[in-house]
Enzyme design. Structure first.
Site, short mmCIF file in Angstrom:
data_model
loop_
_atom_site.label_atom_id
_atom_site.label_comp_id
_atom_site.label_asym_id
_atom_site.label_seq_id
_atom_site.Cartn_x
_atom_site.Cartn_y
_atom_site.Cartn_z
N ALA A 5 -6.33 -39.31 32.59
CA ALA A 5 -5.93 -40.00 31.98
C ALA A 5 -6.06 -41.07 33.07
O ALA A 5 -6.62 -43.03 32.91
CB ALA A 5 -4.67 -40.39 31.49
N ASP A 6 -5.54 -41.00 34.59
CA ASP A 6 -5.60 -42.26 35.17
C ASP A 6 -7.12 -42.61 35.58
O ASP A 6 -7.92 -43.94 35.38
CB ASP A 6 -4.69 -41.58 36.55
N VAL A 7 -8.07 -42.02 36.04
CA VAL A 7 -9.44 -41.89 36.47
C VAL A 7 -10.50 -42.23 35.38
O VAL A 7 -10.93 -42.81 35.19
CB VAL A 7 -9.72 -40.74 37.16
N ASP A 46 -0.11 -40.49 34.75
CA ASP A 46 -0.95 -39.52 33.90
C ASP A 46 -0.04 -38.55 33.37
O ASP A 46 -1.00 -38.22 31.87
CB ASP A 46 -1.96 -39.11 35.37
#
Length: 394
Positions: free
Chosen positions: A179-181, A151
């Site tokens: 960024a991940d979610v 992330d």
């Protein structure tokens, strides 16, 4: 032969996506968060895990008992089966799963699934209606295609870290994985739902390439629009919404806590200034540079005069967008959070009672629900295999 249970299990399936089967090969955060959202909305999610170890989050501390708390938080409403995709028999079983599935979700580095003989072109032959979604750091192509990342790396390359930070210019890492979610999981959810709707019209599935860097860059949309006009690259505390103006900023209180002032509209700023008896600042709401710093320092001195709780009490009936910076204890004890039923409790067979964040949106007819706790590693392997027609001996 056992009873067929693949599409109807002991997990009661209700909701807007009831009847949709998702085969989820992902692990850690982006993919599992995506499949959790789909499962909360009623999809039948079969989590396919590596034998022996499974999702790495199972081992991350702290553990409720045997399972990692973070794994338990984002893998509810799913079934777990173990499958060795490096064996011919394992791949054969996956092909059988895909024949009956609507969606396949994977989060390997680009090229891994193709090398295993499980790429989109391979599975499309088995099920032309399949929606196949890949979540990766940099996408299926480009100079960074095979580069490792997390992330923090995606946010750095996307420029988000570059204008998130202190006035001294030091970047600040967000407390949650944007960024991940936001760049990976949620674009995947939206794209999968869109592809399923398109399939209703065309009868055909499709391939979805989700890159977390792409998703993170898309979060720049509003600021990028400004940049494309004035060519000014924003830095920390330099814009209207990241601490660059006095009326939209964070101020420390007497007890070293913080209040978040968001009096962006003139009427809110007016209400704030009148409440704190600083009408002399009414026309200085959007001051920047040295003048803005002067106003900020004056407000910093003001907020430092009493404690956070005292400010909360002071502003409770004043409509000026000023709220406390809560810690987790305060978040989950907040009357608004309680009223919205944002925390649910589910009973886990080995971990006891588990509290989790509930599905956030309120659907009037097909609400998102938590129907079952996160599964033990391989808990549903036999049931899923039986649903595919395998006998006890097999």
């Amino acid at each position: 032969m056992r009873e067929v249970v693949l599409l109807s299990s002991a997990i009661e399936v209700t909701g807007a996506l009831a009847g949709i089967t998702v085969v989820d090969l992902s692990r850690l955060l982006p993919g599992p968060y995506c499949s959790m959202v789909l499962a909360d909305l009623g999809a039948d999610v079969i989590k396919v895990e590596e034998p022996g170890r499974g999702d790495y989050l199972r081992d991350f501390p702290p553990k409720a008992n045997k399972e990692g708390a973070m794994y338990l938080a984002i893998n509810r409403n799913k079934k777990s089966m173990t499958l060795n995709l490096k064996t011919e028999q394992g791949r054969e079983i996956l092909f059988e799963l895909v024949r009956k599935a609507d969606v396949l979700l994977e989060g390997y580095r680009p090229g891994v699934m193709k090398k295993l003989g499980l790429g989109y072109s391979d599975l499309e032959e088995v099920n032309p209606r399949l929606v196949y979604c890949s979540i990766s750091g940099y996408g299926q192509g480009g100079p960074l295609e095979h580069r490792a990342g997390h992330d923090i790396n995606y946010l750095a390359l996307a420029g988000i870290l570059g204008f998130t930070g202190t006035r001294e210019g030091v970047p600040s890492i967000p407390g949650v994985q944007v960024a991940d979610v936001g760049g990976g999981a949620m674009p995947a959810v939206v794209s999968i739902l869109a592809a399923l709707m398109a399939r209703e019209r065309t009868g055909e599935g499709q391939y979805i390439d989700v890159a977390m860097l792409d998703g993170a860059v898309s979060w720049l949309s509003m600021f990028a629009g400004k940049y494309f006009v004035d060519a000014e690259s924003p830095g920390p505390s330099s814009t209207m919404l990241n601490g660059g103006i006095p009326c939209y900023n964070v101020y420390r209180t007497k007890d070293r806590r913080y209040m978040a002032l968001g009096a962006l509209e003139p009427r809110f700023w007016t209400a704030f200034c009148q409440a704190v008896e600083r009408q002399d600042l009414l026309d200085r709401q959007f001051d920047t540079g040295a003048k803005g710093r002067e106003v900020f320092n004056q407000l910093a001195d003001l907020f430092a005069g009493i404690t956070m709780d005292e400010w909360v009490e002071f502003f409770k009936d004043i409509d000026c967008c000023c709220e406390p910076v809560n810690n987790f204890t305060e978040v989950f004890d907040h009357p608004q959070v309680k009223h919205r039923n944002l925390v649910s409790e589910v009973e886990h067979p080995t971990e006891g009672k588990i509290r989790q964040i509930a599905f956030p949106a309120k659907l009037s007819k097909t609400p998102g629900t938590i129907r079952s706790a996160s599964p033990a590693l391989g808990e549903h392997t036999e049931a899923v295999l039986a649903g595919l027609g395998y006998t006890n001996e097999e």
